[in-house]
Design a protein around this motif. Structure first.
Motif, PDB file in Angstrom:
ATOM      1  N   ALA A 178      99.058 102.480  25.388  1.00  9.10           N
ATOM      2  CA  ALA A 178      97.804 103.290  25.106  1.00  9.10           C
ATOM      3  C   ALA A 178      96.957 103.343  26.384  1.00  9.10           C
ATOM      4  O   ALA A 178      96.325 104.217  26.672  1.00  9.10           O
ATOM      5  N   GLY A 179      97.044 102.248  26.895  1.00 10.68           N
ATOM      6  CA  GLY A 179      95.920 101.927  28.161  1.00 10.68           C
ATOM      7  C   GLY A 179      96.535 102.180  29.540  1.00 10.68           C
ATOM      8  O   GLY A 179      95.903 102.045  30.393  1.00 10.68           O
ATOM      9  N   ARG A 180      97.890 102.389  29.397  1.00  6.65           N
ATOM     10  CA  ARG A 180      98.498 102.740  30.616  1.00  6.65           C
ATOM     11  C   ARG A 180      98.483 104.222  30.950  1.00  6.65           C
ATOM     12  O   ARG A 180      98.781 105.089  30.330  1.00  6.65           O
ATOM     13  N   PRO A 181      97.947 104.602  32.576  1.00  4.97           N
ATOM     14  CA  PRO A 181      98.115 106.021  32.845  1.00  4.97           C
ATOM     15  C   PRO A 181      99.377 106.371  32.720  1.00  4.97           C
ATOM     16  O   PRO A 181     100.220 105.765  33.279  1.00  4.97           O
ATOM     17  N   GLY A 182      99.513 107.681  32.416  1.00  2.00           N
ATOM     18  CA  GLY A 182     100.906 108.110  32.343  1.00  2.00           C
ATOM     19  C   GLY A 182     101.836 107.535  31.091  1.00  2.00           C
ATOM     20  O   GLY A 182     103.402 107.446  31.338  1.00  2.00           O
TER      21      GLY A 182
END
Length: 337
Positions: A178-182
């Motif tokens: 959820a915290g990773r871009p993309g």
């Protein structure tokens, strides 16, 4: 142990940092449901942290109160699961026995019942809210028929069972990506599959009044339904298929579909879909310009978002690396030439 990191979760999705009780109450009401909030220790400084993300029908939030508080709700509209990460919380759903939740033991709440929670100072929980209709629809798909009575879970959840640990692995994946871009929560195909894993995993991991039916052997889907399922996958492998949506399209239960695929193809329907998608990736890489194409972009377009797992699966299926295919290199010969 919960299987989740013993730190602040979902830190990339802050909702509220409150030292005011009214501000904290408004944030939790907005994210979950209306409730009452009472500060039990007025001599200590109030401090609340809430991070939350929504993936389809699932809301996952990290909620921590620095002071001892009491929360109460009227009839909830959805299903909730509270998983302590640190500390303890006495939680009660309706007239059921209270759950003394702590790491390793979660509390489950059903719609239609009031809830009462006595939240210890410093207790932090991963609080899940699952849309009632989506959860009940998934149960109907698993069973292949409408529900005869309301779904009721046991209110205490033992997180040390094999099924619960597998379910926690899914929640850890949701929290991590959820915290990773993309990350996967930003891709419709992967997000739909993740939502389905959370919902179906809860149904299978937590005892309920349908558990006997869910775990009973299922007759395999008839060949006609399996042929149609294969046609749907082959015709549109990029669609965000799940076992549930595929079963609904061919008018069989999820368990019948899974049993049929296992019997006739030797693998579950989602593994069959993965193989079809791998073949599409291979075909696209083979005709692409290496100067204008990235492997990650092609893989993500077909639902593969974890580079390491994708590369392993690709090499297992084709005996070569994705980069070799993109650059037109032939696979290295084996030990026997």
């Amino acid at each position: 142990m919960t299987g989740l990191p013993q730190t602040e979760l979902l830190s990339g999705h802050p909702v509220a940092r409150a030292r005011d009780v009214d501000e904290a109450h408004e944030a939790v009401t907005r994210t979950y449901l209306p409730h009452r909030l009472e500060l039990l220790d007025r001599g200590s400084g109030f401090d609340m942290r809430l991070n939350a993300v929504r993936v389809g029908a699932v809301t996952a939030g990290y909620l921590c109160y620095g002071s001892a508080v009491r929360l109460g709700t009227a009839d909830a509209g959805n299903y909730h699961v509270n998983i302590p990460v640190t500390g303890r919380c006495e939680q009660r759903c309706g007239s059921a026995e209270p759950v003394f939740a702590a790491p390793g033991r979660a509390a489950v709440f059903m719609p239609g019942y009031p809830a009462d929670l006595r939240w210890g100072a410093g207790c932090a929980q991963l609080c899940l809210m699952i849309d009632r209709r989506d959860l009940e629809l998934e149960l109907e798909r698993q069973l292949g028929r409408p529900l005869g009575e309301r779904l009721r879970f046991t209110t205490t959840m033992d997180l040390d069972t094999p099924a619960a640990r597998s379910w926690l692995d899914v929640l850890a994946l949701l929290e991590r990506d959820a915290g990773r871009p993309g990350g996967i929560t930003h891709h419709p195909a992967a997000a739909a599959h993740l939502q389905n894993l959370v919902i179906a995993g809860l149904l299978l991991a937590q005892p309920n009044n349908y558990s006997d039916l869910l775990h009973a052997p299922a007759a395999p889907a008839p060949p006609r339904a399996l042929r149609r399922a294969v046609e749907l996958i082959e015709d549109d492998p990029g669609r965000p298929w799940t076992s549930s949506t595929l079963a609904r399209e061919v008018s069989v239960s999820v368990r019948a579909l899974q049993e049929g695929f296992q019997r006739w193809f030797g693998l579950p329907p989602m593994a069959y879909l993965r193989d079809v998608r791998l073949t599409r990736v291979h075909g696209e890489l083979a005709v692409s310009d290496p100067a204008a194409t990235t492997i990650a972009a092609v893989a993500a377009r077909w639902g593969f978002l974890h580079a390491g797992r994708f590369s392993t699966a690709y090499r297992r299926k084709f005996g070569t690396l994705p980069s070799d295919t993109l650059h037109g290199r032939r696979p290295a010969p084996g030990p026997n030439g």
